[in-house]
Design an enzyme around this catalytic site. Structure first.
Site, PDB file in Angstrom:
ATOM      1  N   LYS A   1      78.938  58.871 166.416  1.00 33.35           N
ATOM      2  CA  LYS A   1      79.168  58.887 167.861  1.00 33.35           C
ATOM      3  C   LYS A   1      78.133  58.039 168.595  1.00 33.35           C
ATOM      4  CE  LYS A   1      81.448  63.381 168.293  1.00 33.35           C
ATOM      5  NZ  LYS A   1      81.435  64.685 168.972  1.00 33.35           N
TER       6      LYS A   1
ATOM      7  N   LYS B   1      90.075  60.046 160.367  1.00 31.51           N
ATOM      8  CA  LYS B   1      90.350  61.413 160.815  1.00 31.51           C
ATOM      9  C   LYS B   1      91.143  61.409 162.124  1.00 31.51           C
ATOM     10  CE  LYS B   1      87.087  63.617 162.771  1.00 31.51           C
ATOM     11  NZ  LYS B   1      85.907  64.293 163.285  1.00 31.51           N
TER      12      LYS B   1
ATOM     13  N   LYS C   1      90.198  63.371 168.864  1.00 33.34           N
ATOM     14  CA  LYS C   1      90.448  63.309 170.307  1.00 33.34           C
ATOM     15  C   LYS C   1      89.933  62.004 170.892  1.00 33.34           C
ATOM     16  CE  LYS C   1      89.420  68.213 170.779  1.00 33.34           C
ATOM     17  NZ  LYS C   1      88.260  69.072 170.979  1.00 33.34           N
TER      18      LYS C   1
HETATM   19  P1  TYM Z   1      85.710  69.855 167.748  1.00 33.23           P
HETATM   20  O1  TYM Z   1      85.983  70.269 169.149  1.00 33.23           O
HETATM   21  O2  TYM Z   1      85.494  68.401 167.458  1.00 33.23           O
HETATM   22  O3  TYM Z   1      86.857  70.340 166.789  1.00 33.23           O
HETATM   23  C1  TYM Z   1      87.260  71.695 166.784  1.00 33.23           C
HETATM   24  C2  TYM Z   1      87.651  72.139 165.395  1.00 33.23           C
HETATM   25  O4  TYM Z   1      88.676  71.305 164.882  1.00 33.23           O
HETATM   26  C3  TYM Z   1      88.289  70.794 163.610  1.00 33.23           C
HETATM   27  N1  TYM Z   1      88.863  69.440 163.478  1.00 33.23           N
HETATM   28  C4  TYM Z   1      89.624  69.048 162.459  1.00 33.23           C
HETATM   29  N2  TYM Z   1      90.054  69.705 161.366  1.00 33.23           N
HETATM   30  C5  TYM Z   1      90.856  69.024 160.523  1.00 33.23           C
HETATM   31  N3  TYM Z   1      91.228  67.736 160.711  1.00 33.23           N
HETATM   32  C6  TYM Z   1      90.820  67.035 161.786  1.00 33.23           C
HETATM   33  N4  TYM Z   1      91.205  65.783 161.970  1.00 33.23           N
HETATM   34  C7  TYM Z   1      89.970  67.701 162.726  1.00 33.23           C
HETATM   35  N5  TYM Z   1      89.398  67.328 163.893  1.00 33.23           N
HETATM   36  C8  TYM Z   1      88.708  68.404 164.341  1.00 33.23           C
HETATM   37  C9  TYM Z   1      86.783  70.772 163.642  1.00 33.23           C
HETATM   38  O5  TYM Z   1      86.244  70.775 162.346  1.00 33.23           O
HETATM   39  C10 TYM Z   1      86.480  72.043 164.403  1.00 33.23           C
HETATM   40  O6  TYM Z   1      86.503  73.166 163.551  1.00 33.23           O
HETATM   41  N6  TYM Z   1      80.934  71.078 167.092  1.00 33.23           N
HETATM   42  C11 TYM Z   1      82.277  71.572 167.080  1.00 33.23           C
HETATM   43  C12 TYM Z   1      82.525  72.707 168.056  1.00 33.23           C
HETATM   44  C13 TYM Z   1      81.528  73.818 167.981  1.00 33.23           C
HETATM   45  C14 TYM Z   1      81.538  74.855 167.017  1.00 33.23           C
HETATM   46  C15 TYM Z   1      80.441  75.707 167.407  1.00 33.23           C
HETATM   47  C16 TYM Z   1      82.327  75.145 165.913  1.00 33.23           C
HETATM   48  C17 TYM Z   1      80.523  74.047 168.839  1.00 33.23           C
HETATM   49  N7  TYM Z   1      79.860  75.184 168.503  1.00 33.23           N
HETATM   50  C18 TYM Z   1      80.145  76.821 166.654  1.00 33.23           C
HETATM   51  C19 TYM Z   1      82.016  76.282 165.173  1.00 33.23           C
HETATM   52  C20 TYM Z   1      80.931  77.107 165.549  1.00 33.23           C
HETATM   53  C21 TYM Z   1      83.227  70.464 167.470  1.00 33.23           C
HETATM   54  O7  TYM Z   1      82.857  69.528 168.122  1.00 33.23           O
HETATM   55  O8  TYM Z   1      84.492  70.698 167.145  1.00 33.23           O
END
Ligand code: TYM
Length: 336
Positions: free
Chosen positions: A113, A199, A202
């Site tokens: 990023k 991947k 968003k």
């Molecule tokens: P975020 O918002 O990017 O994504 C949310 C969840 O979706 C999963 N994910 C995917 N899984 C499979 N294939 C994909 N292409 C894909 N894109 C996203 C992510 O692995 C995630 O589980 N840092 C985290 C959010 C967060 C969090 C936490 C998660 C903040 N605090 C505490 C767990 C516990 C994030 O940016 O996810």
């Protein structure tokens, strides 16, 4: 015996896509009855890259409503907004002061990023995994269900726990609990519709690269019609030369609920012309009830606010206790 606790979250940056759903939320829903669950909308994480203040609040509400629409059950789960519980920011500061800088500069997501931000990369982006660690640790979570891309952040969380317990804890009296990642074998890494080696994300500038949970049927039809395929007839899982084929078959398997063997047998002689309409209609049918429920939730005045109000209370109670525990261990005297 008390149930184990689960915590997870999603950032309110745009709509949820099939990657978020299949990698995370679907698994939250599947496992929720065996755990005590906390699901937050991580709006503090959402400002670690440039964001739009005009849409942040609405996006946060939309994600919370989607949690409910996907089947999160308030009888065993608490839904809340990260910024509503100030202990998240406060614990982040305390953890920052024991986290070595090079642990953060080594994070893959930071490196990826940061390149996109160029000169403007903010401290928040570097610190993002420490805030995520605070999210998890405040609730003494045992399990963290996420997609594959978050695994490294959970490993970092475990390293932070070890360091804090080692530096400030007493033998056999850990201050914080070490969480374990919960990553499913299928759907942990859903790939882009326009490039099977990247991947689904968003932040991809092209909306054609992902299917959003709230995409209307016509949009889904168009995206699958235009998605990247290959010139080979006969569809198979697991061929490294055919990443798009593997990804689309995986999507069909997860959207239809069929087993891998059944999908492999059903699709082995198909061409794309036959498979694409099948994937399209299966996806539309799977998402329809989620979209209907979402609309119903958003149309009910005051309902979502009351869910988030209750969630905040329940989450704050637990989070504040943990925060106090950490502060005492670090030597702070608490106000009376
Ligand atoms: P975020 O918002 O990017 O994504 C949310 C969840 O979706 C999963 N994910 C995917 N899984 C499979 N294939 C994909 N292409 C894909 N894109 C996203 C992510 O692995 C995630 O589980 N840092 C985290 C959010 C967060 C969090 C936490 C998660 C903040 N605090 C505490 C767990 C516990 C994030 O940016 O996810």
């Amino acid at each position: 015996m008390a149930k184990q606790r689960v915590l997870s979250g999603v950032q309110p940056t745009g709509n949820l896509h099939l990657g978020n759903y299949l990698g995370a939320i679907r698994n939250w829903v599947k496992g929720q009855h065996q755990y005590d669950n906390f699901f937050c909308v991580v709006d503090l994480h959402a400002i670690t890259v440039p964001h739009n203040p005009a849409t942040l609040s609405a996006d946060t509400h939309a994600i919370a409503a989607l949690y409910l629409a996907c089947g999160i059950d308030l009888d065993c789960s608490t839904i809340f907004v990260q910024s509503h519980v100030s202990a998240h920011s406060e614990l982040t500061w305390l953890l920052n002061c024991i986290t070595p800088l090079n642990w953060l500069t080594d994070m893959i997501q930071f490196k990826e990023k940061a390149v996109k931000q160029g000169e403007n990369v903010g401290v928040g982006l570097l610190d993002y995994p420490v805030l995520m660690a605070a999210d998890i640790l405040l609730y003494d979570a045992d399990k963290v269900p996420v997609g594959e891309d978050q695994k490294q952040h959970i490993e970092l969380t475990r390293d932070i726990v070890d360091r804090l317990n080692h530096q400030y804890g007493k033998p056999n009296q850990p201050i914080l609990k070490s969480p374990a990642p919960l990553i499913s074998t299928d759907g942990a890494r859903i790939m882009s519709l326009t490039d099977g080696t990247r991947k689904m994300s968003k932040s991809d500038p092209s909306d054609l690269s992902r299917i959003n949970l709230l995409d209307p049927p016509d949009v889904i039809r168009n995206k699958i019609k235009k998605c990247k395929t290959d010139p080979v007839r006969g569809l198979v899982f697991g061929d490294p030369e055919r990443p798009e084929c593997n990804n689309l078959l995986t999507l069909y398997m997860l959207m239809s609920g069929k087993s891998k063997q059944d999908v492999a047998a059903e699709c082995q002689d198909m061409g794309w012309g036959q498979f694409k309409p099948l994937l399209t209609e299966t996806t539309i049918a799977h998402l329809q009830p989620i979209q209907d429920k979402y609309k119903q939730i958003m149309d009910e005045p005051g309902y979502l606010e009351s869910v988030l109000h209750d969630g905040r209370q329940k989450a704050s109670e637990i989070a504040n206790q943990t925060l106090r525990r950490v502060k005492v261990a670090l030597g702070y005297s608490l106000p009376t």
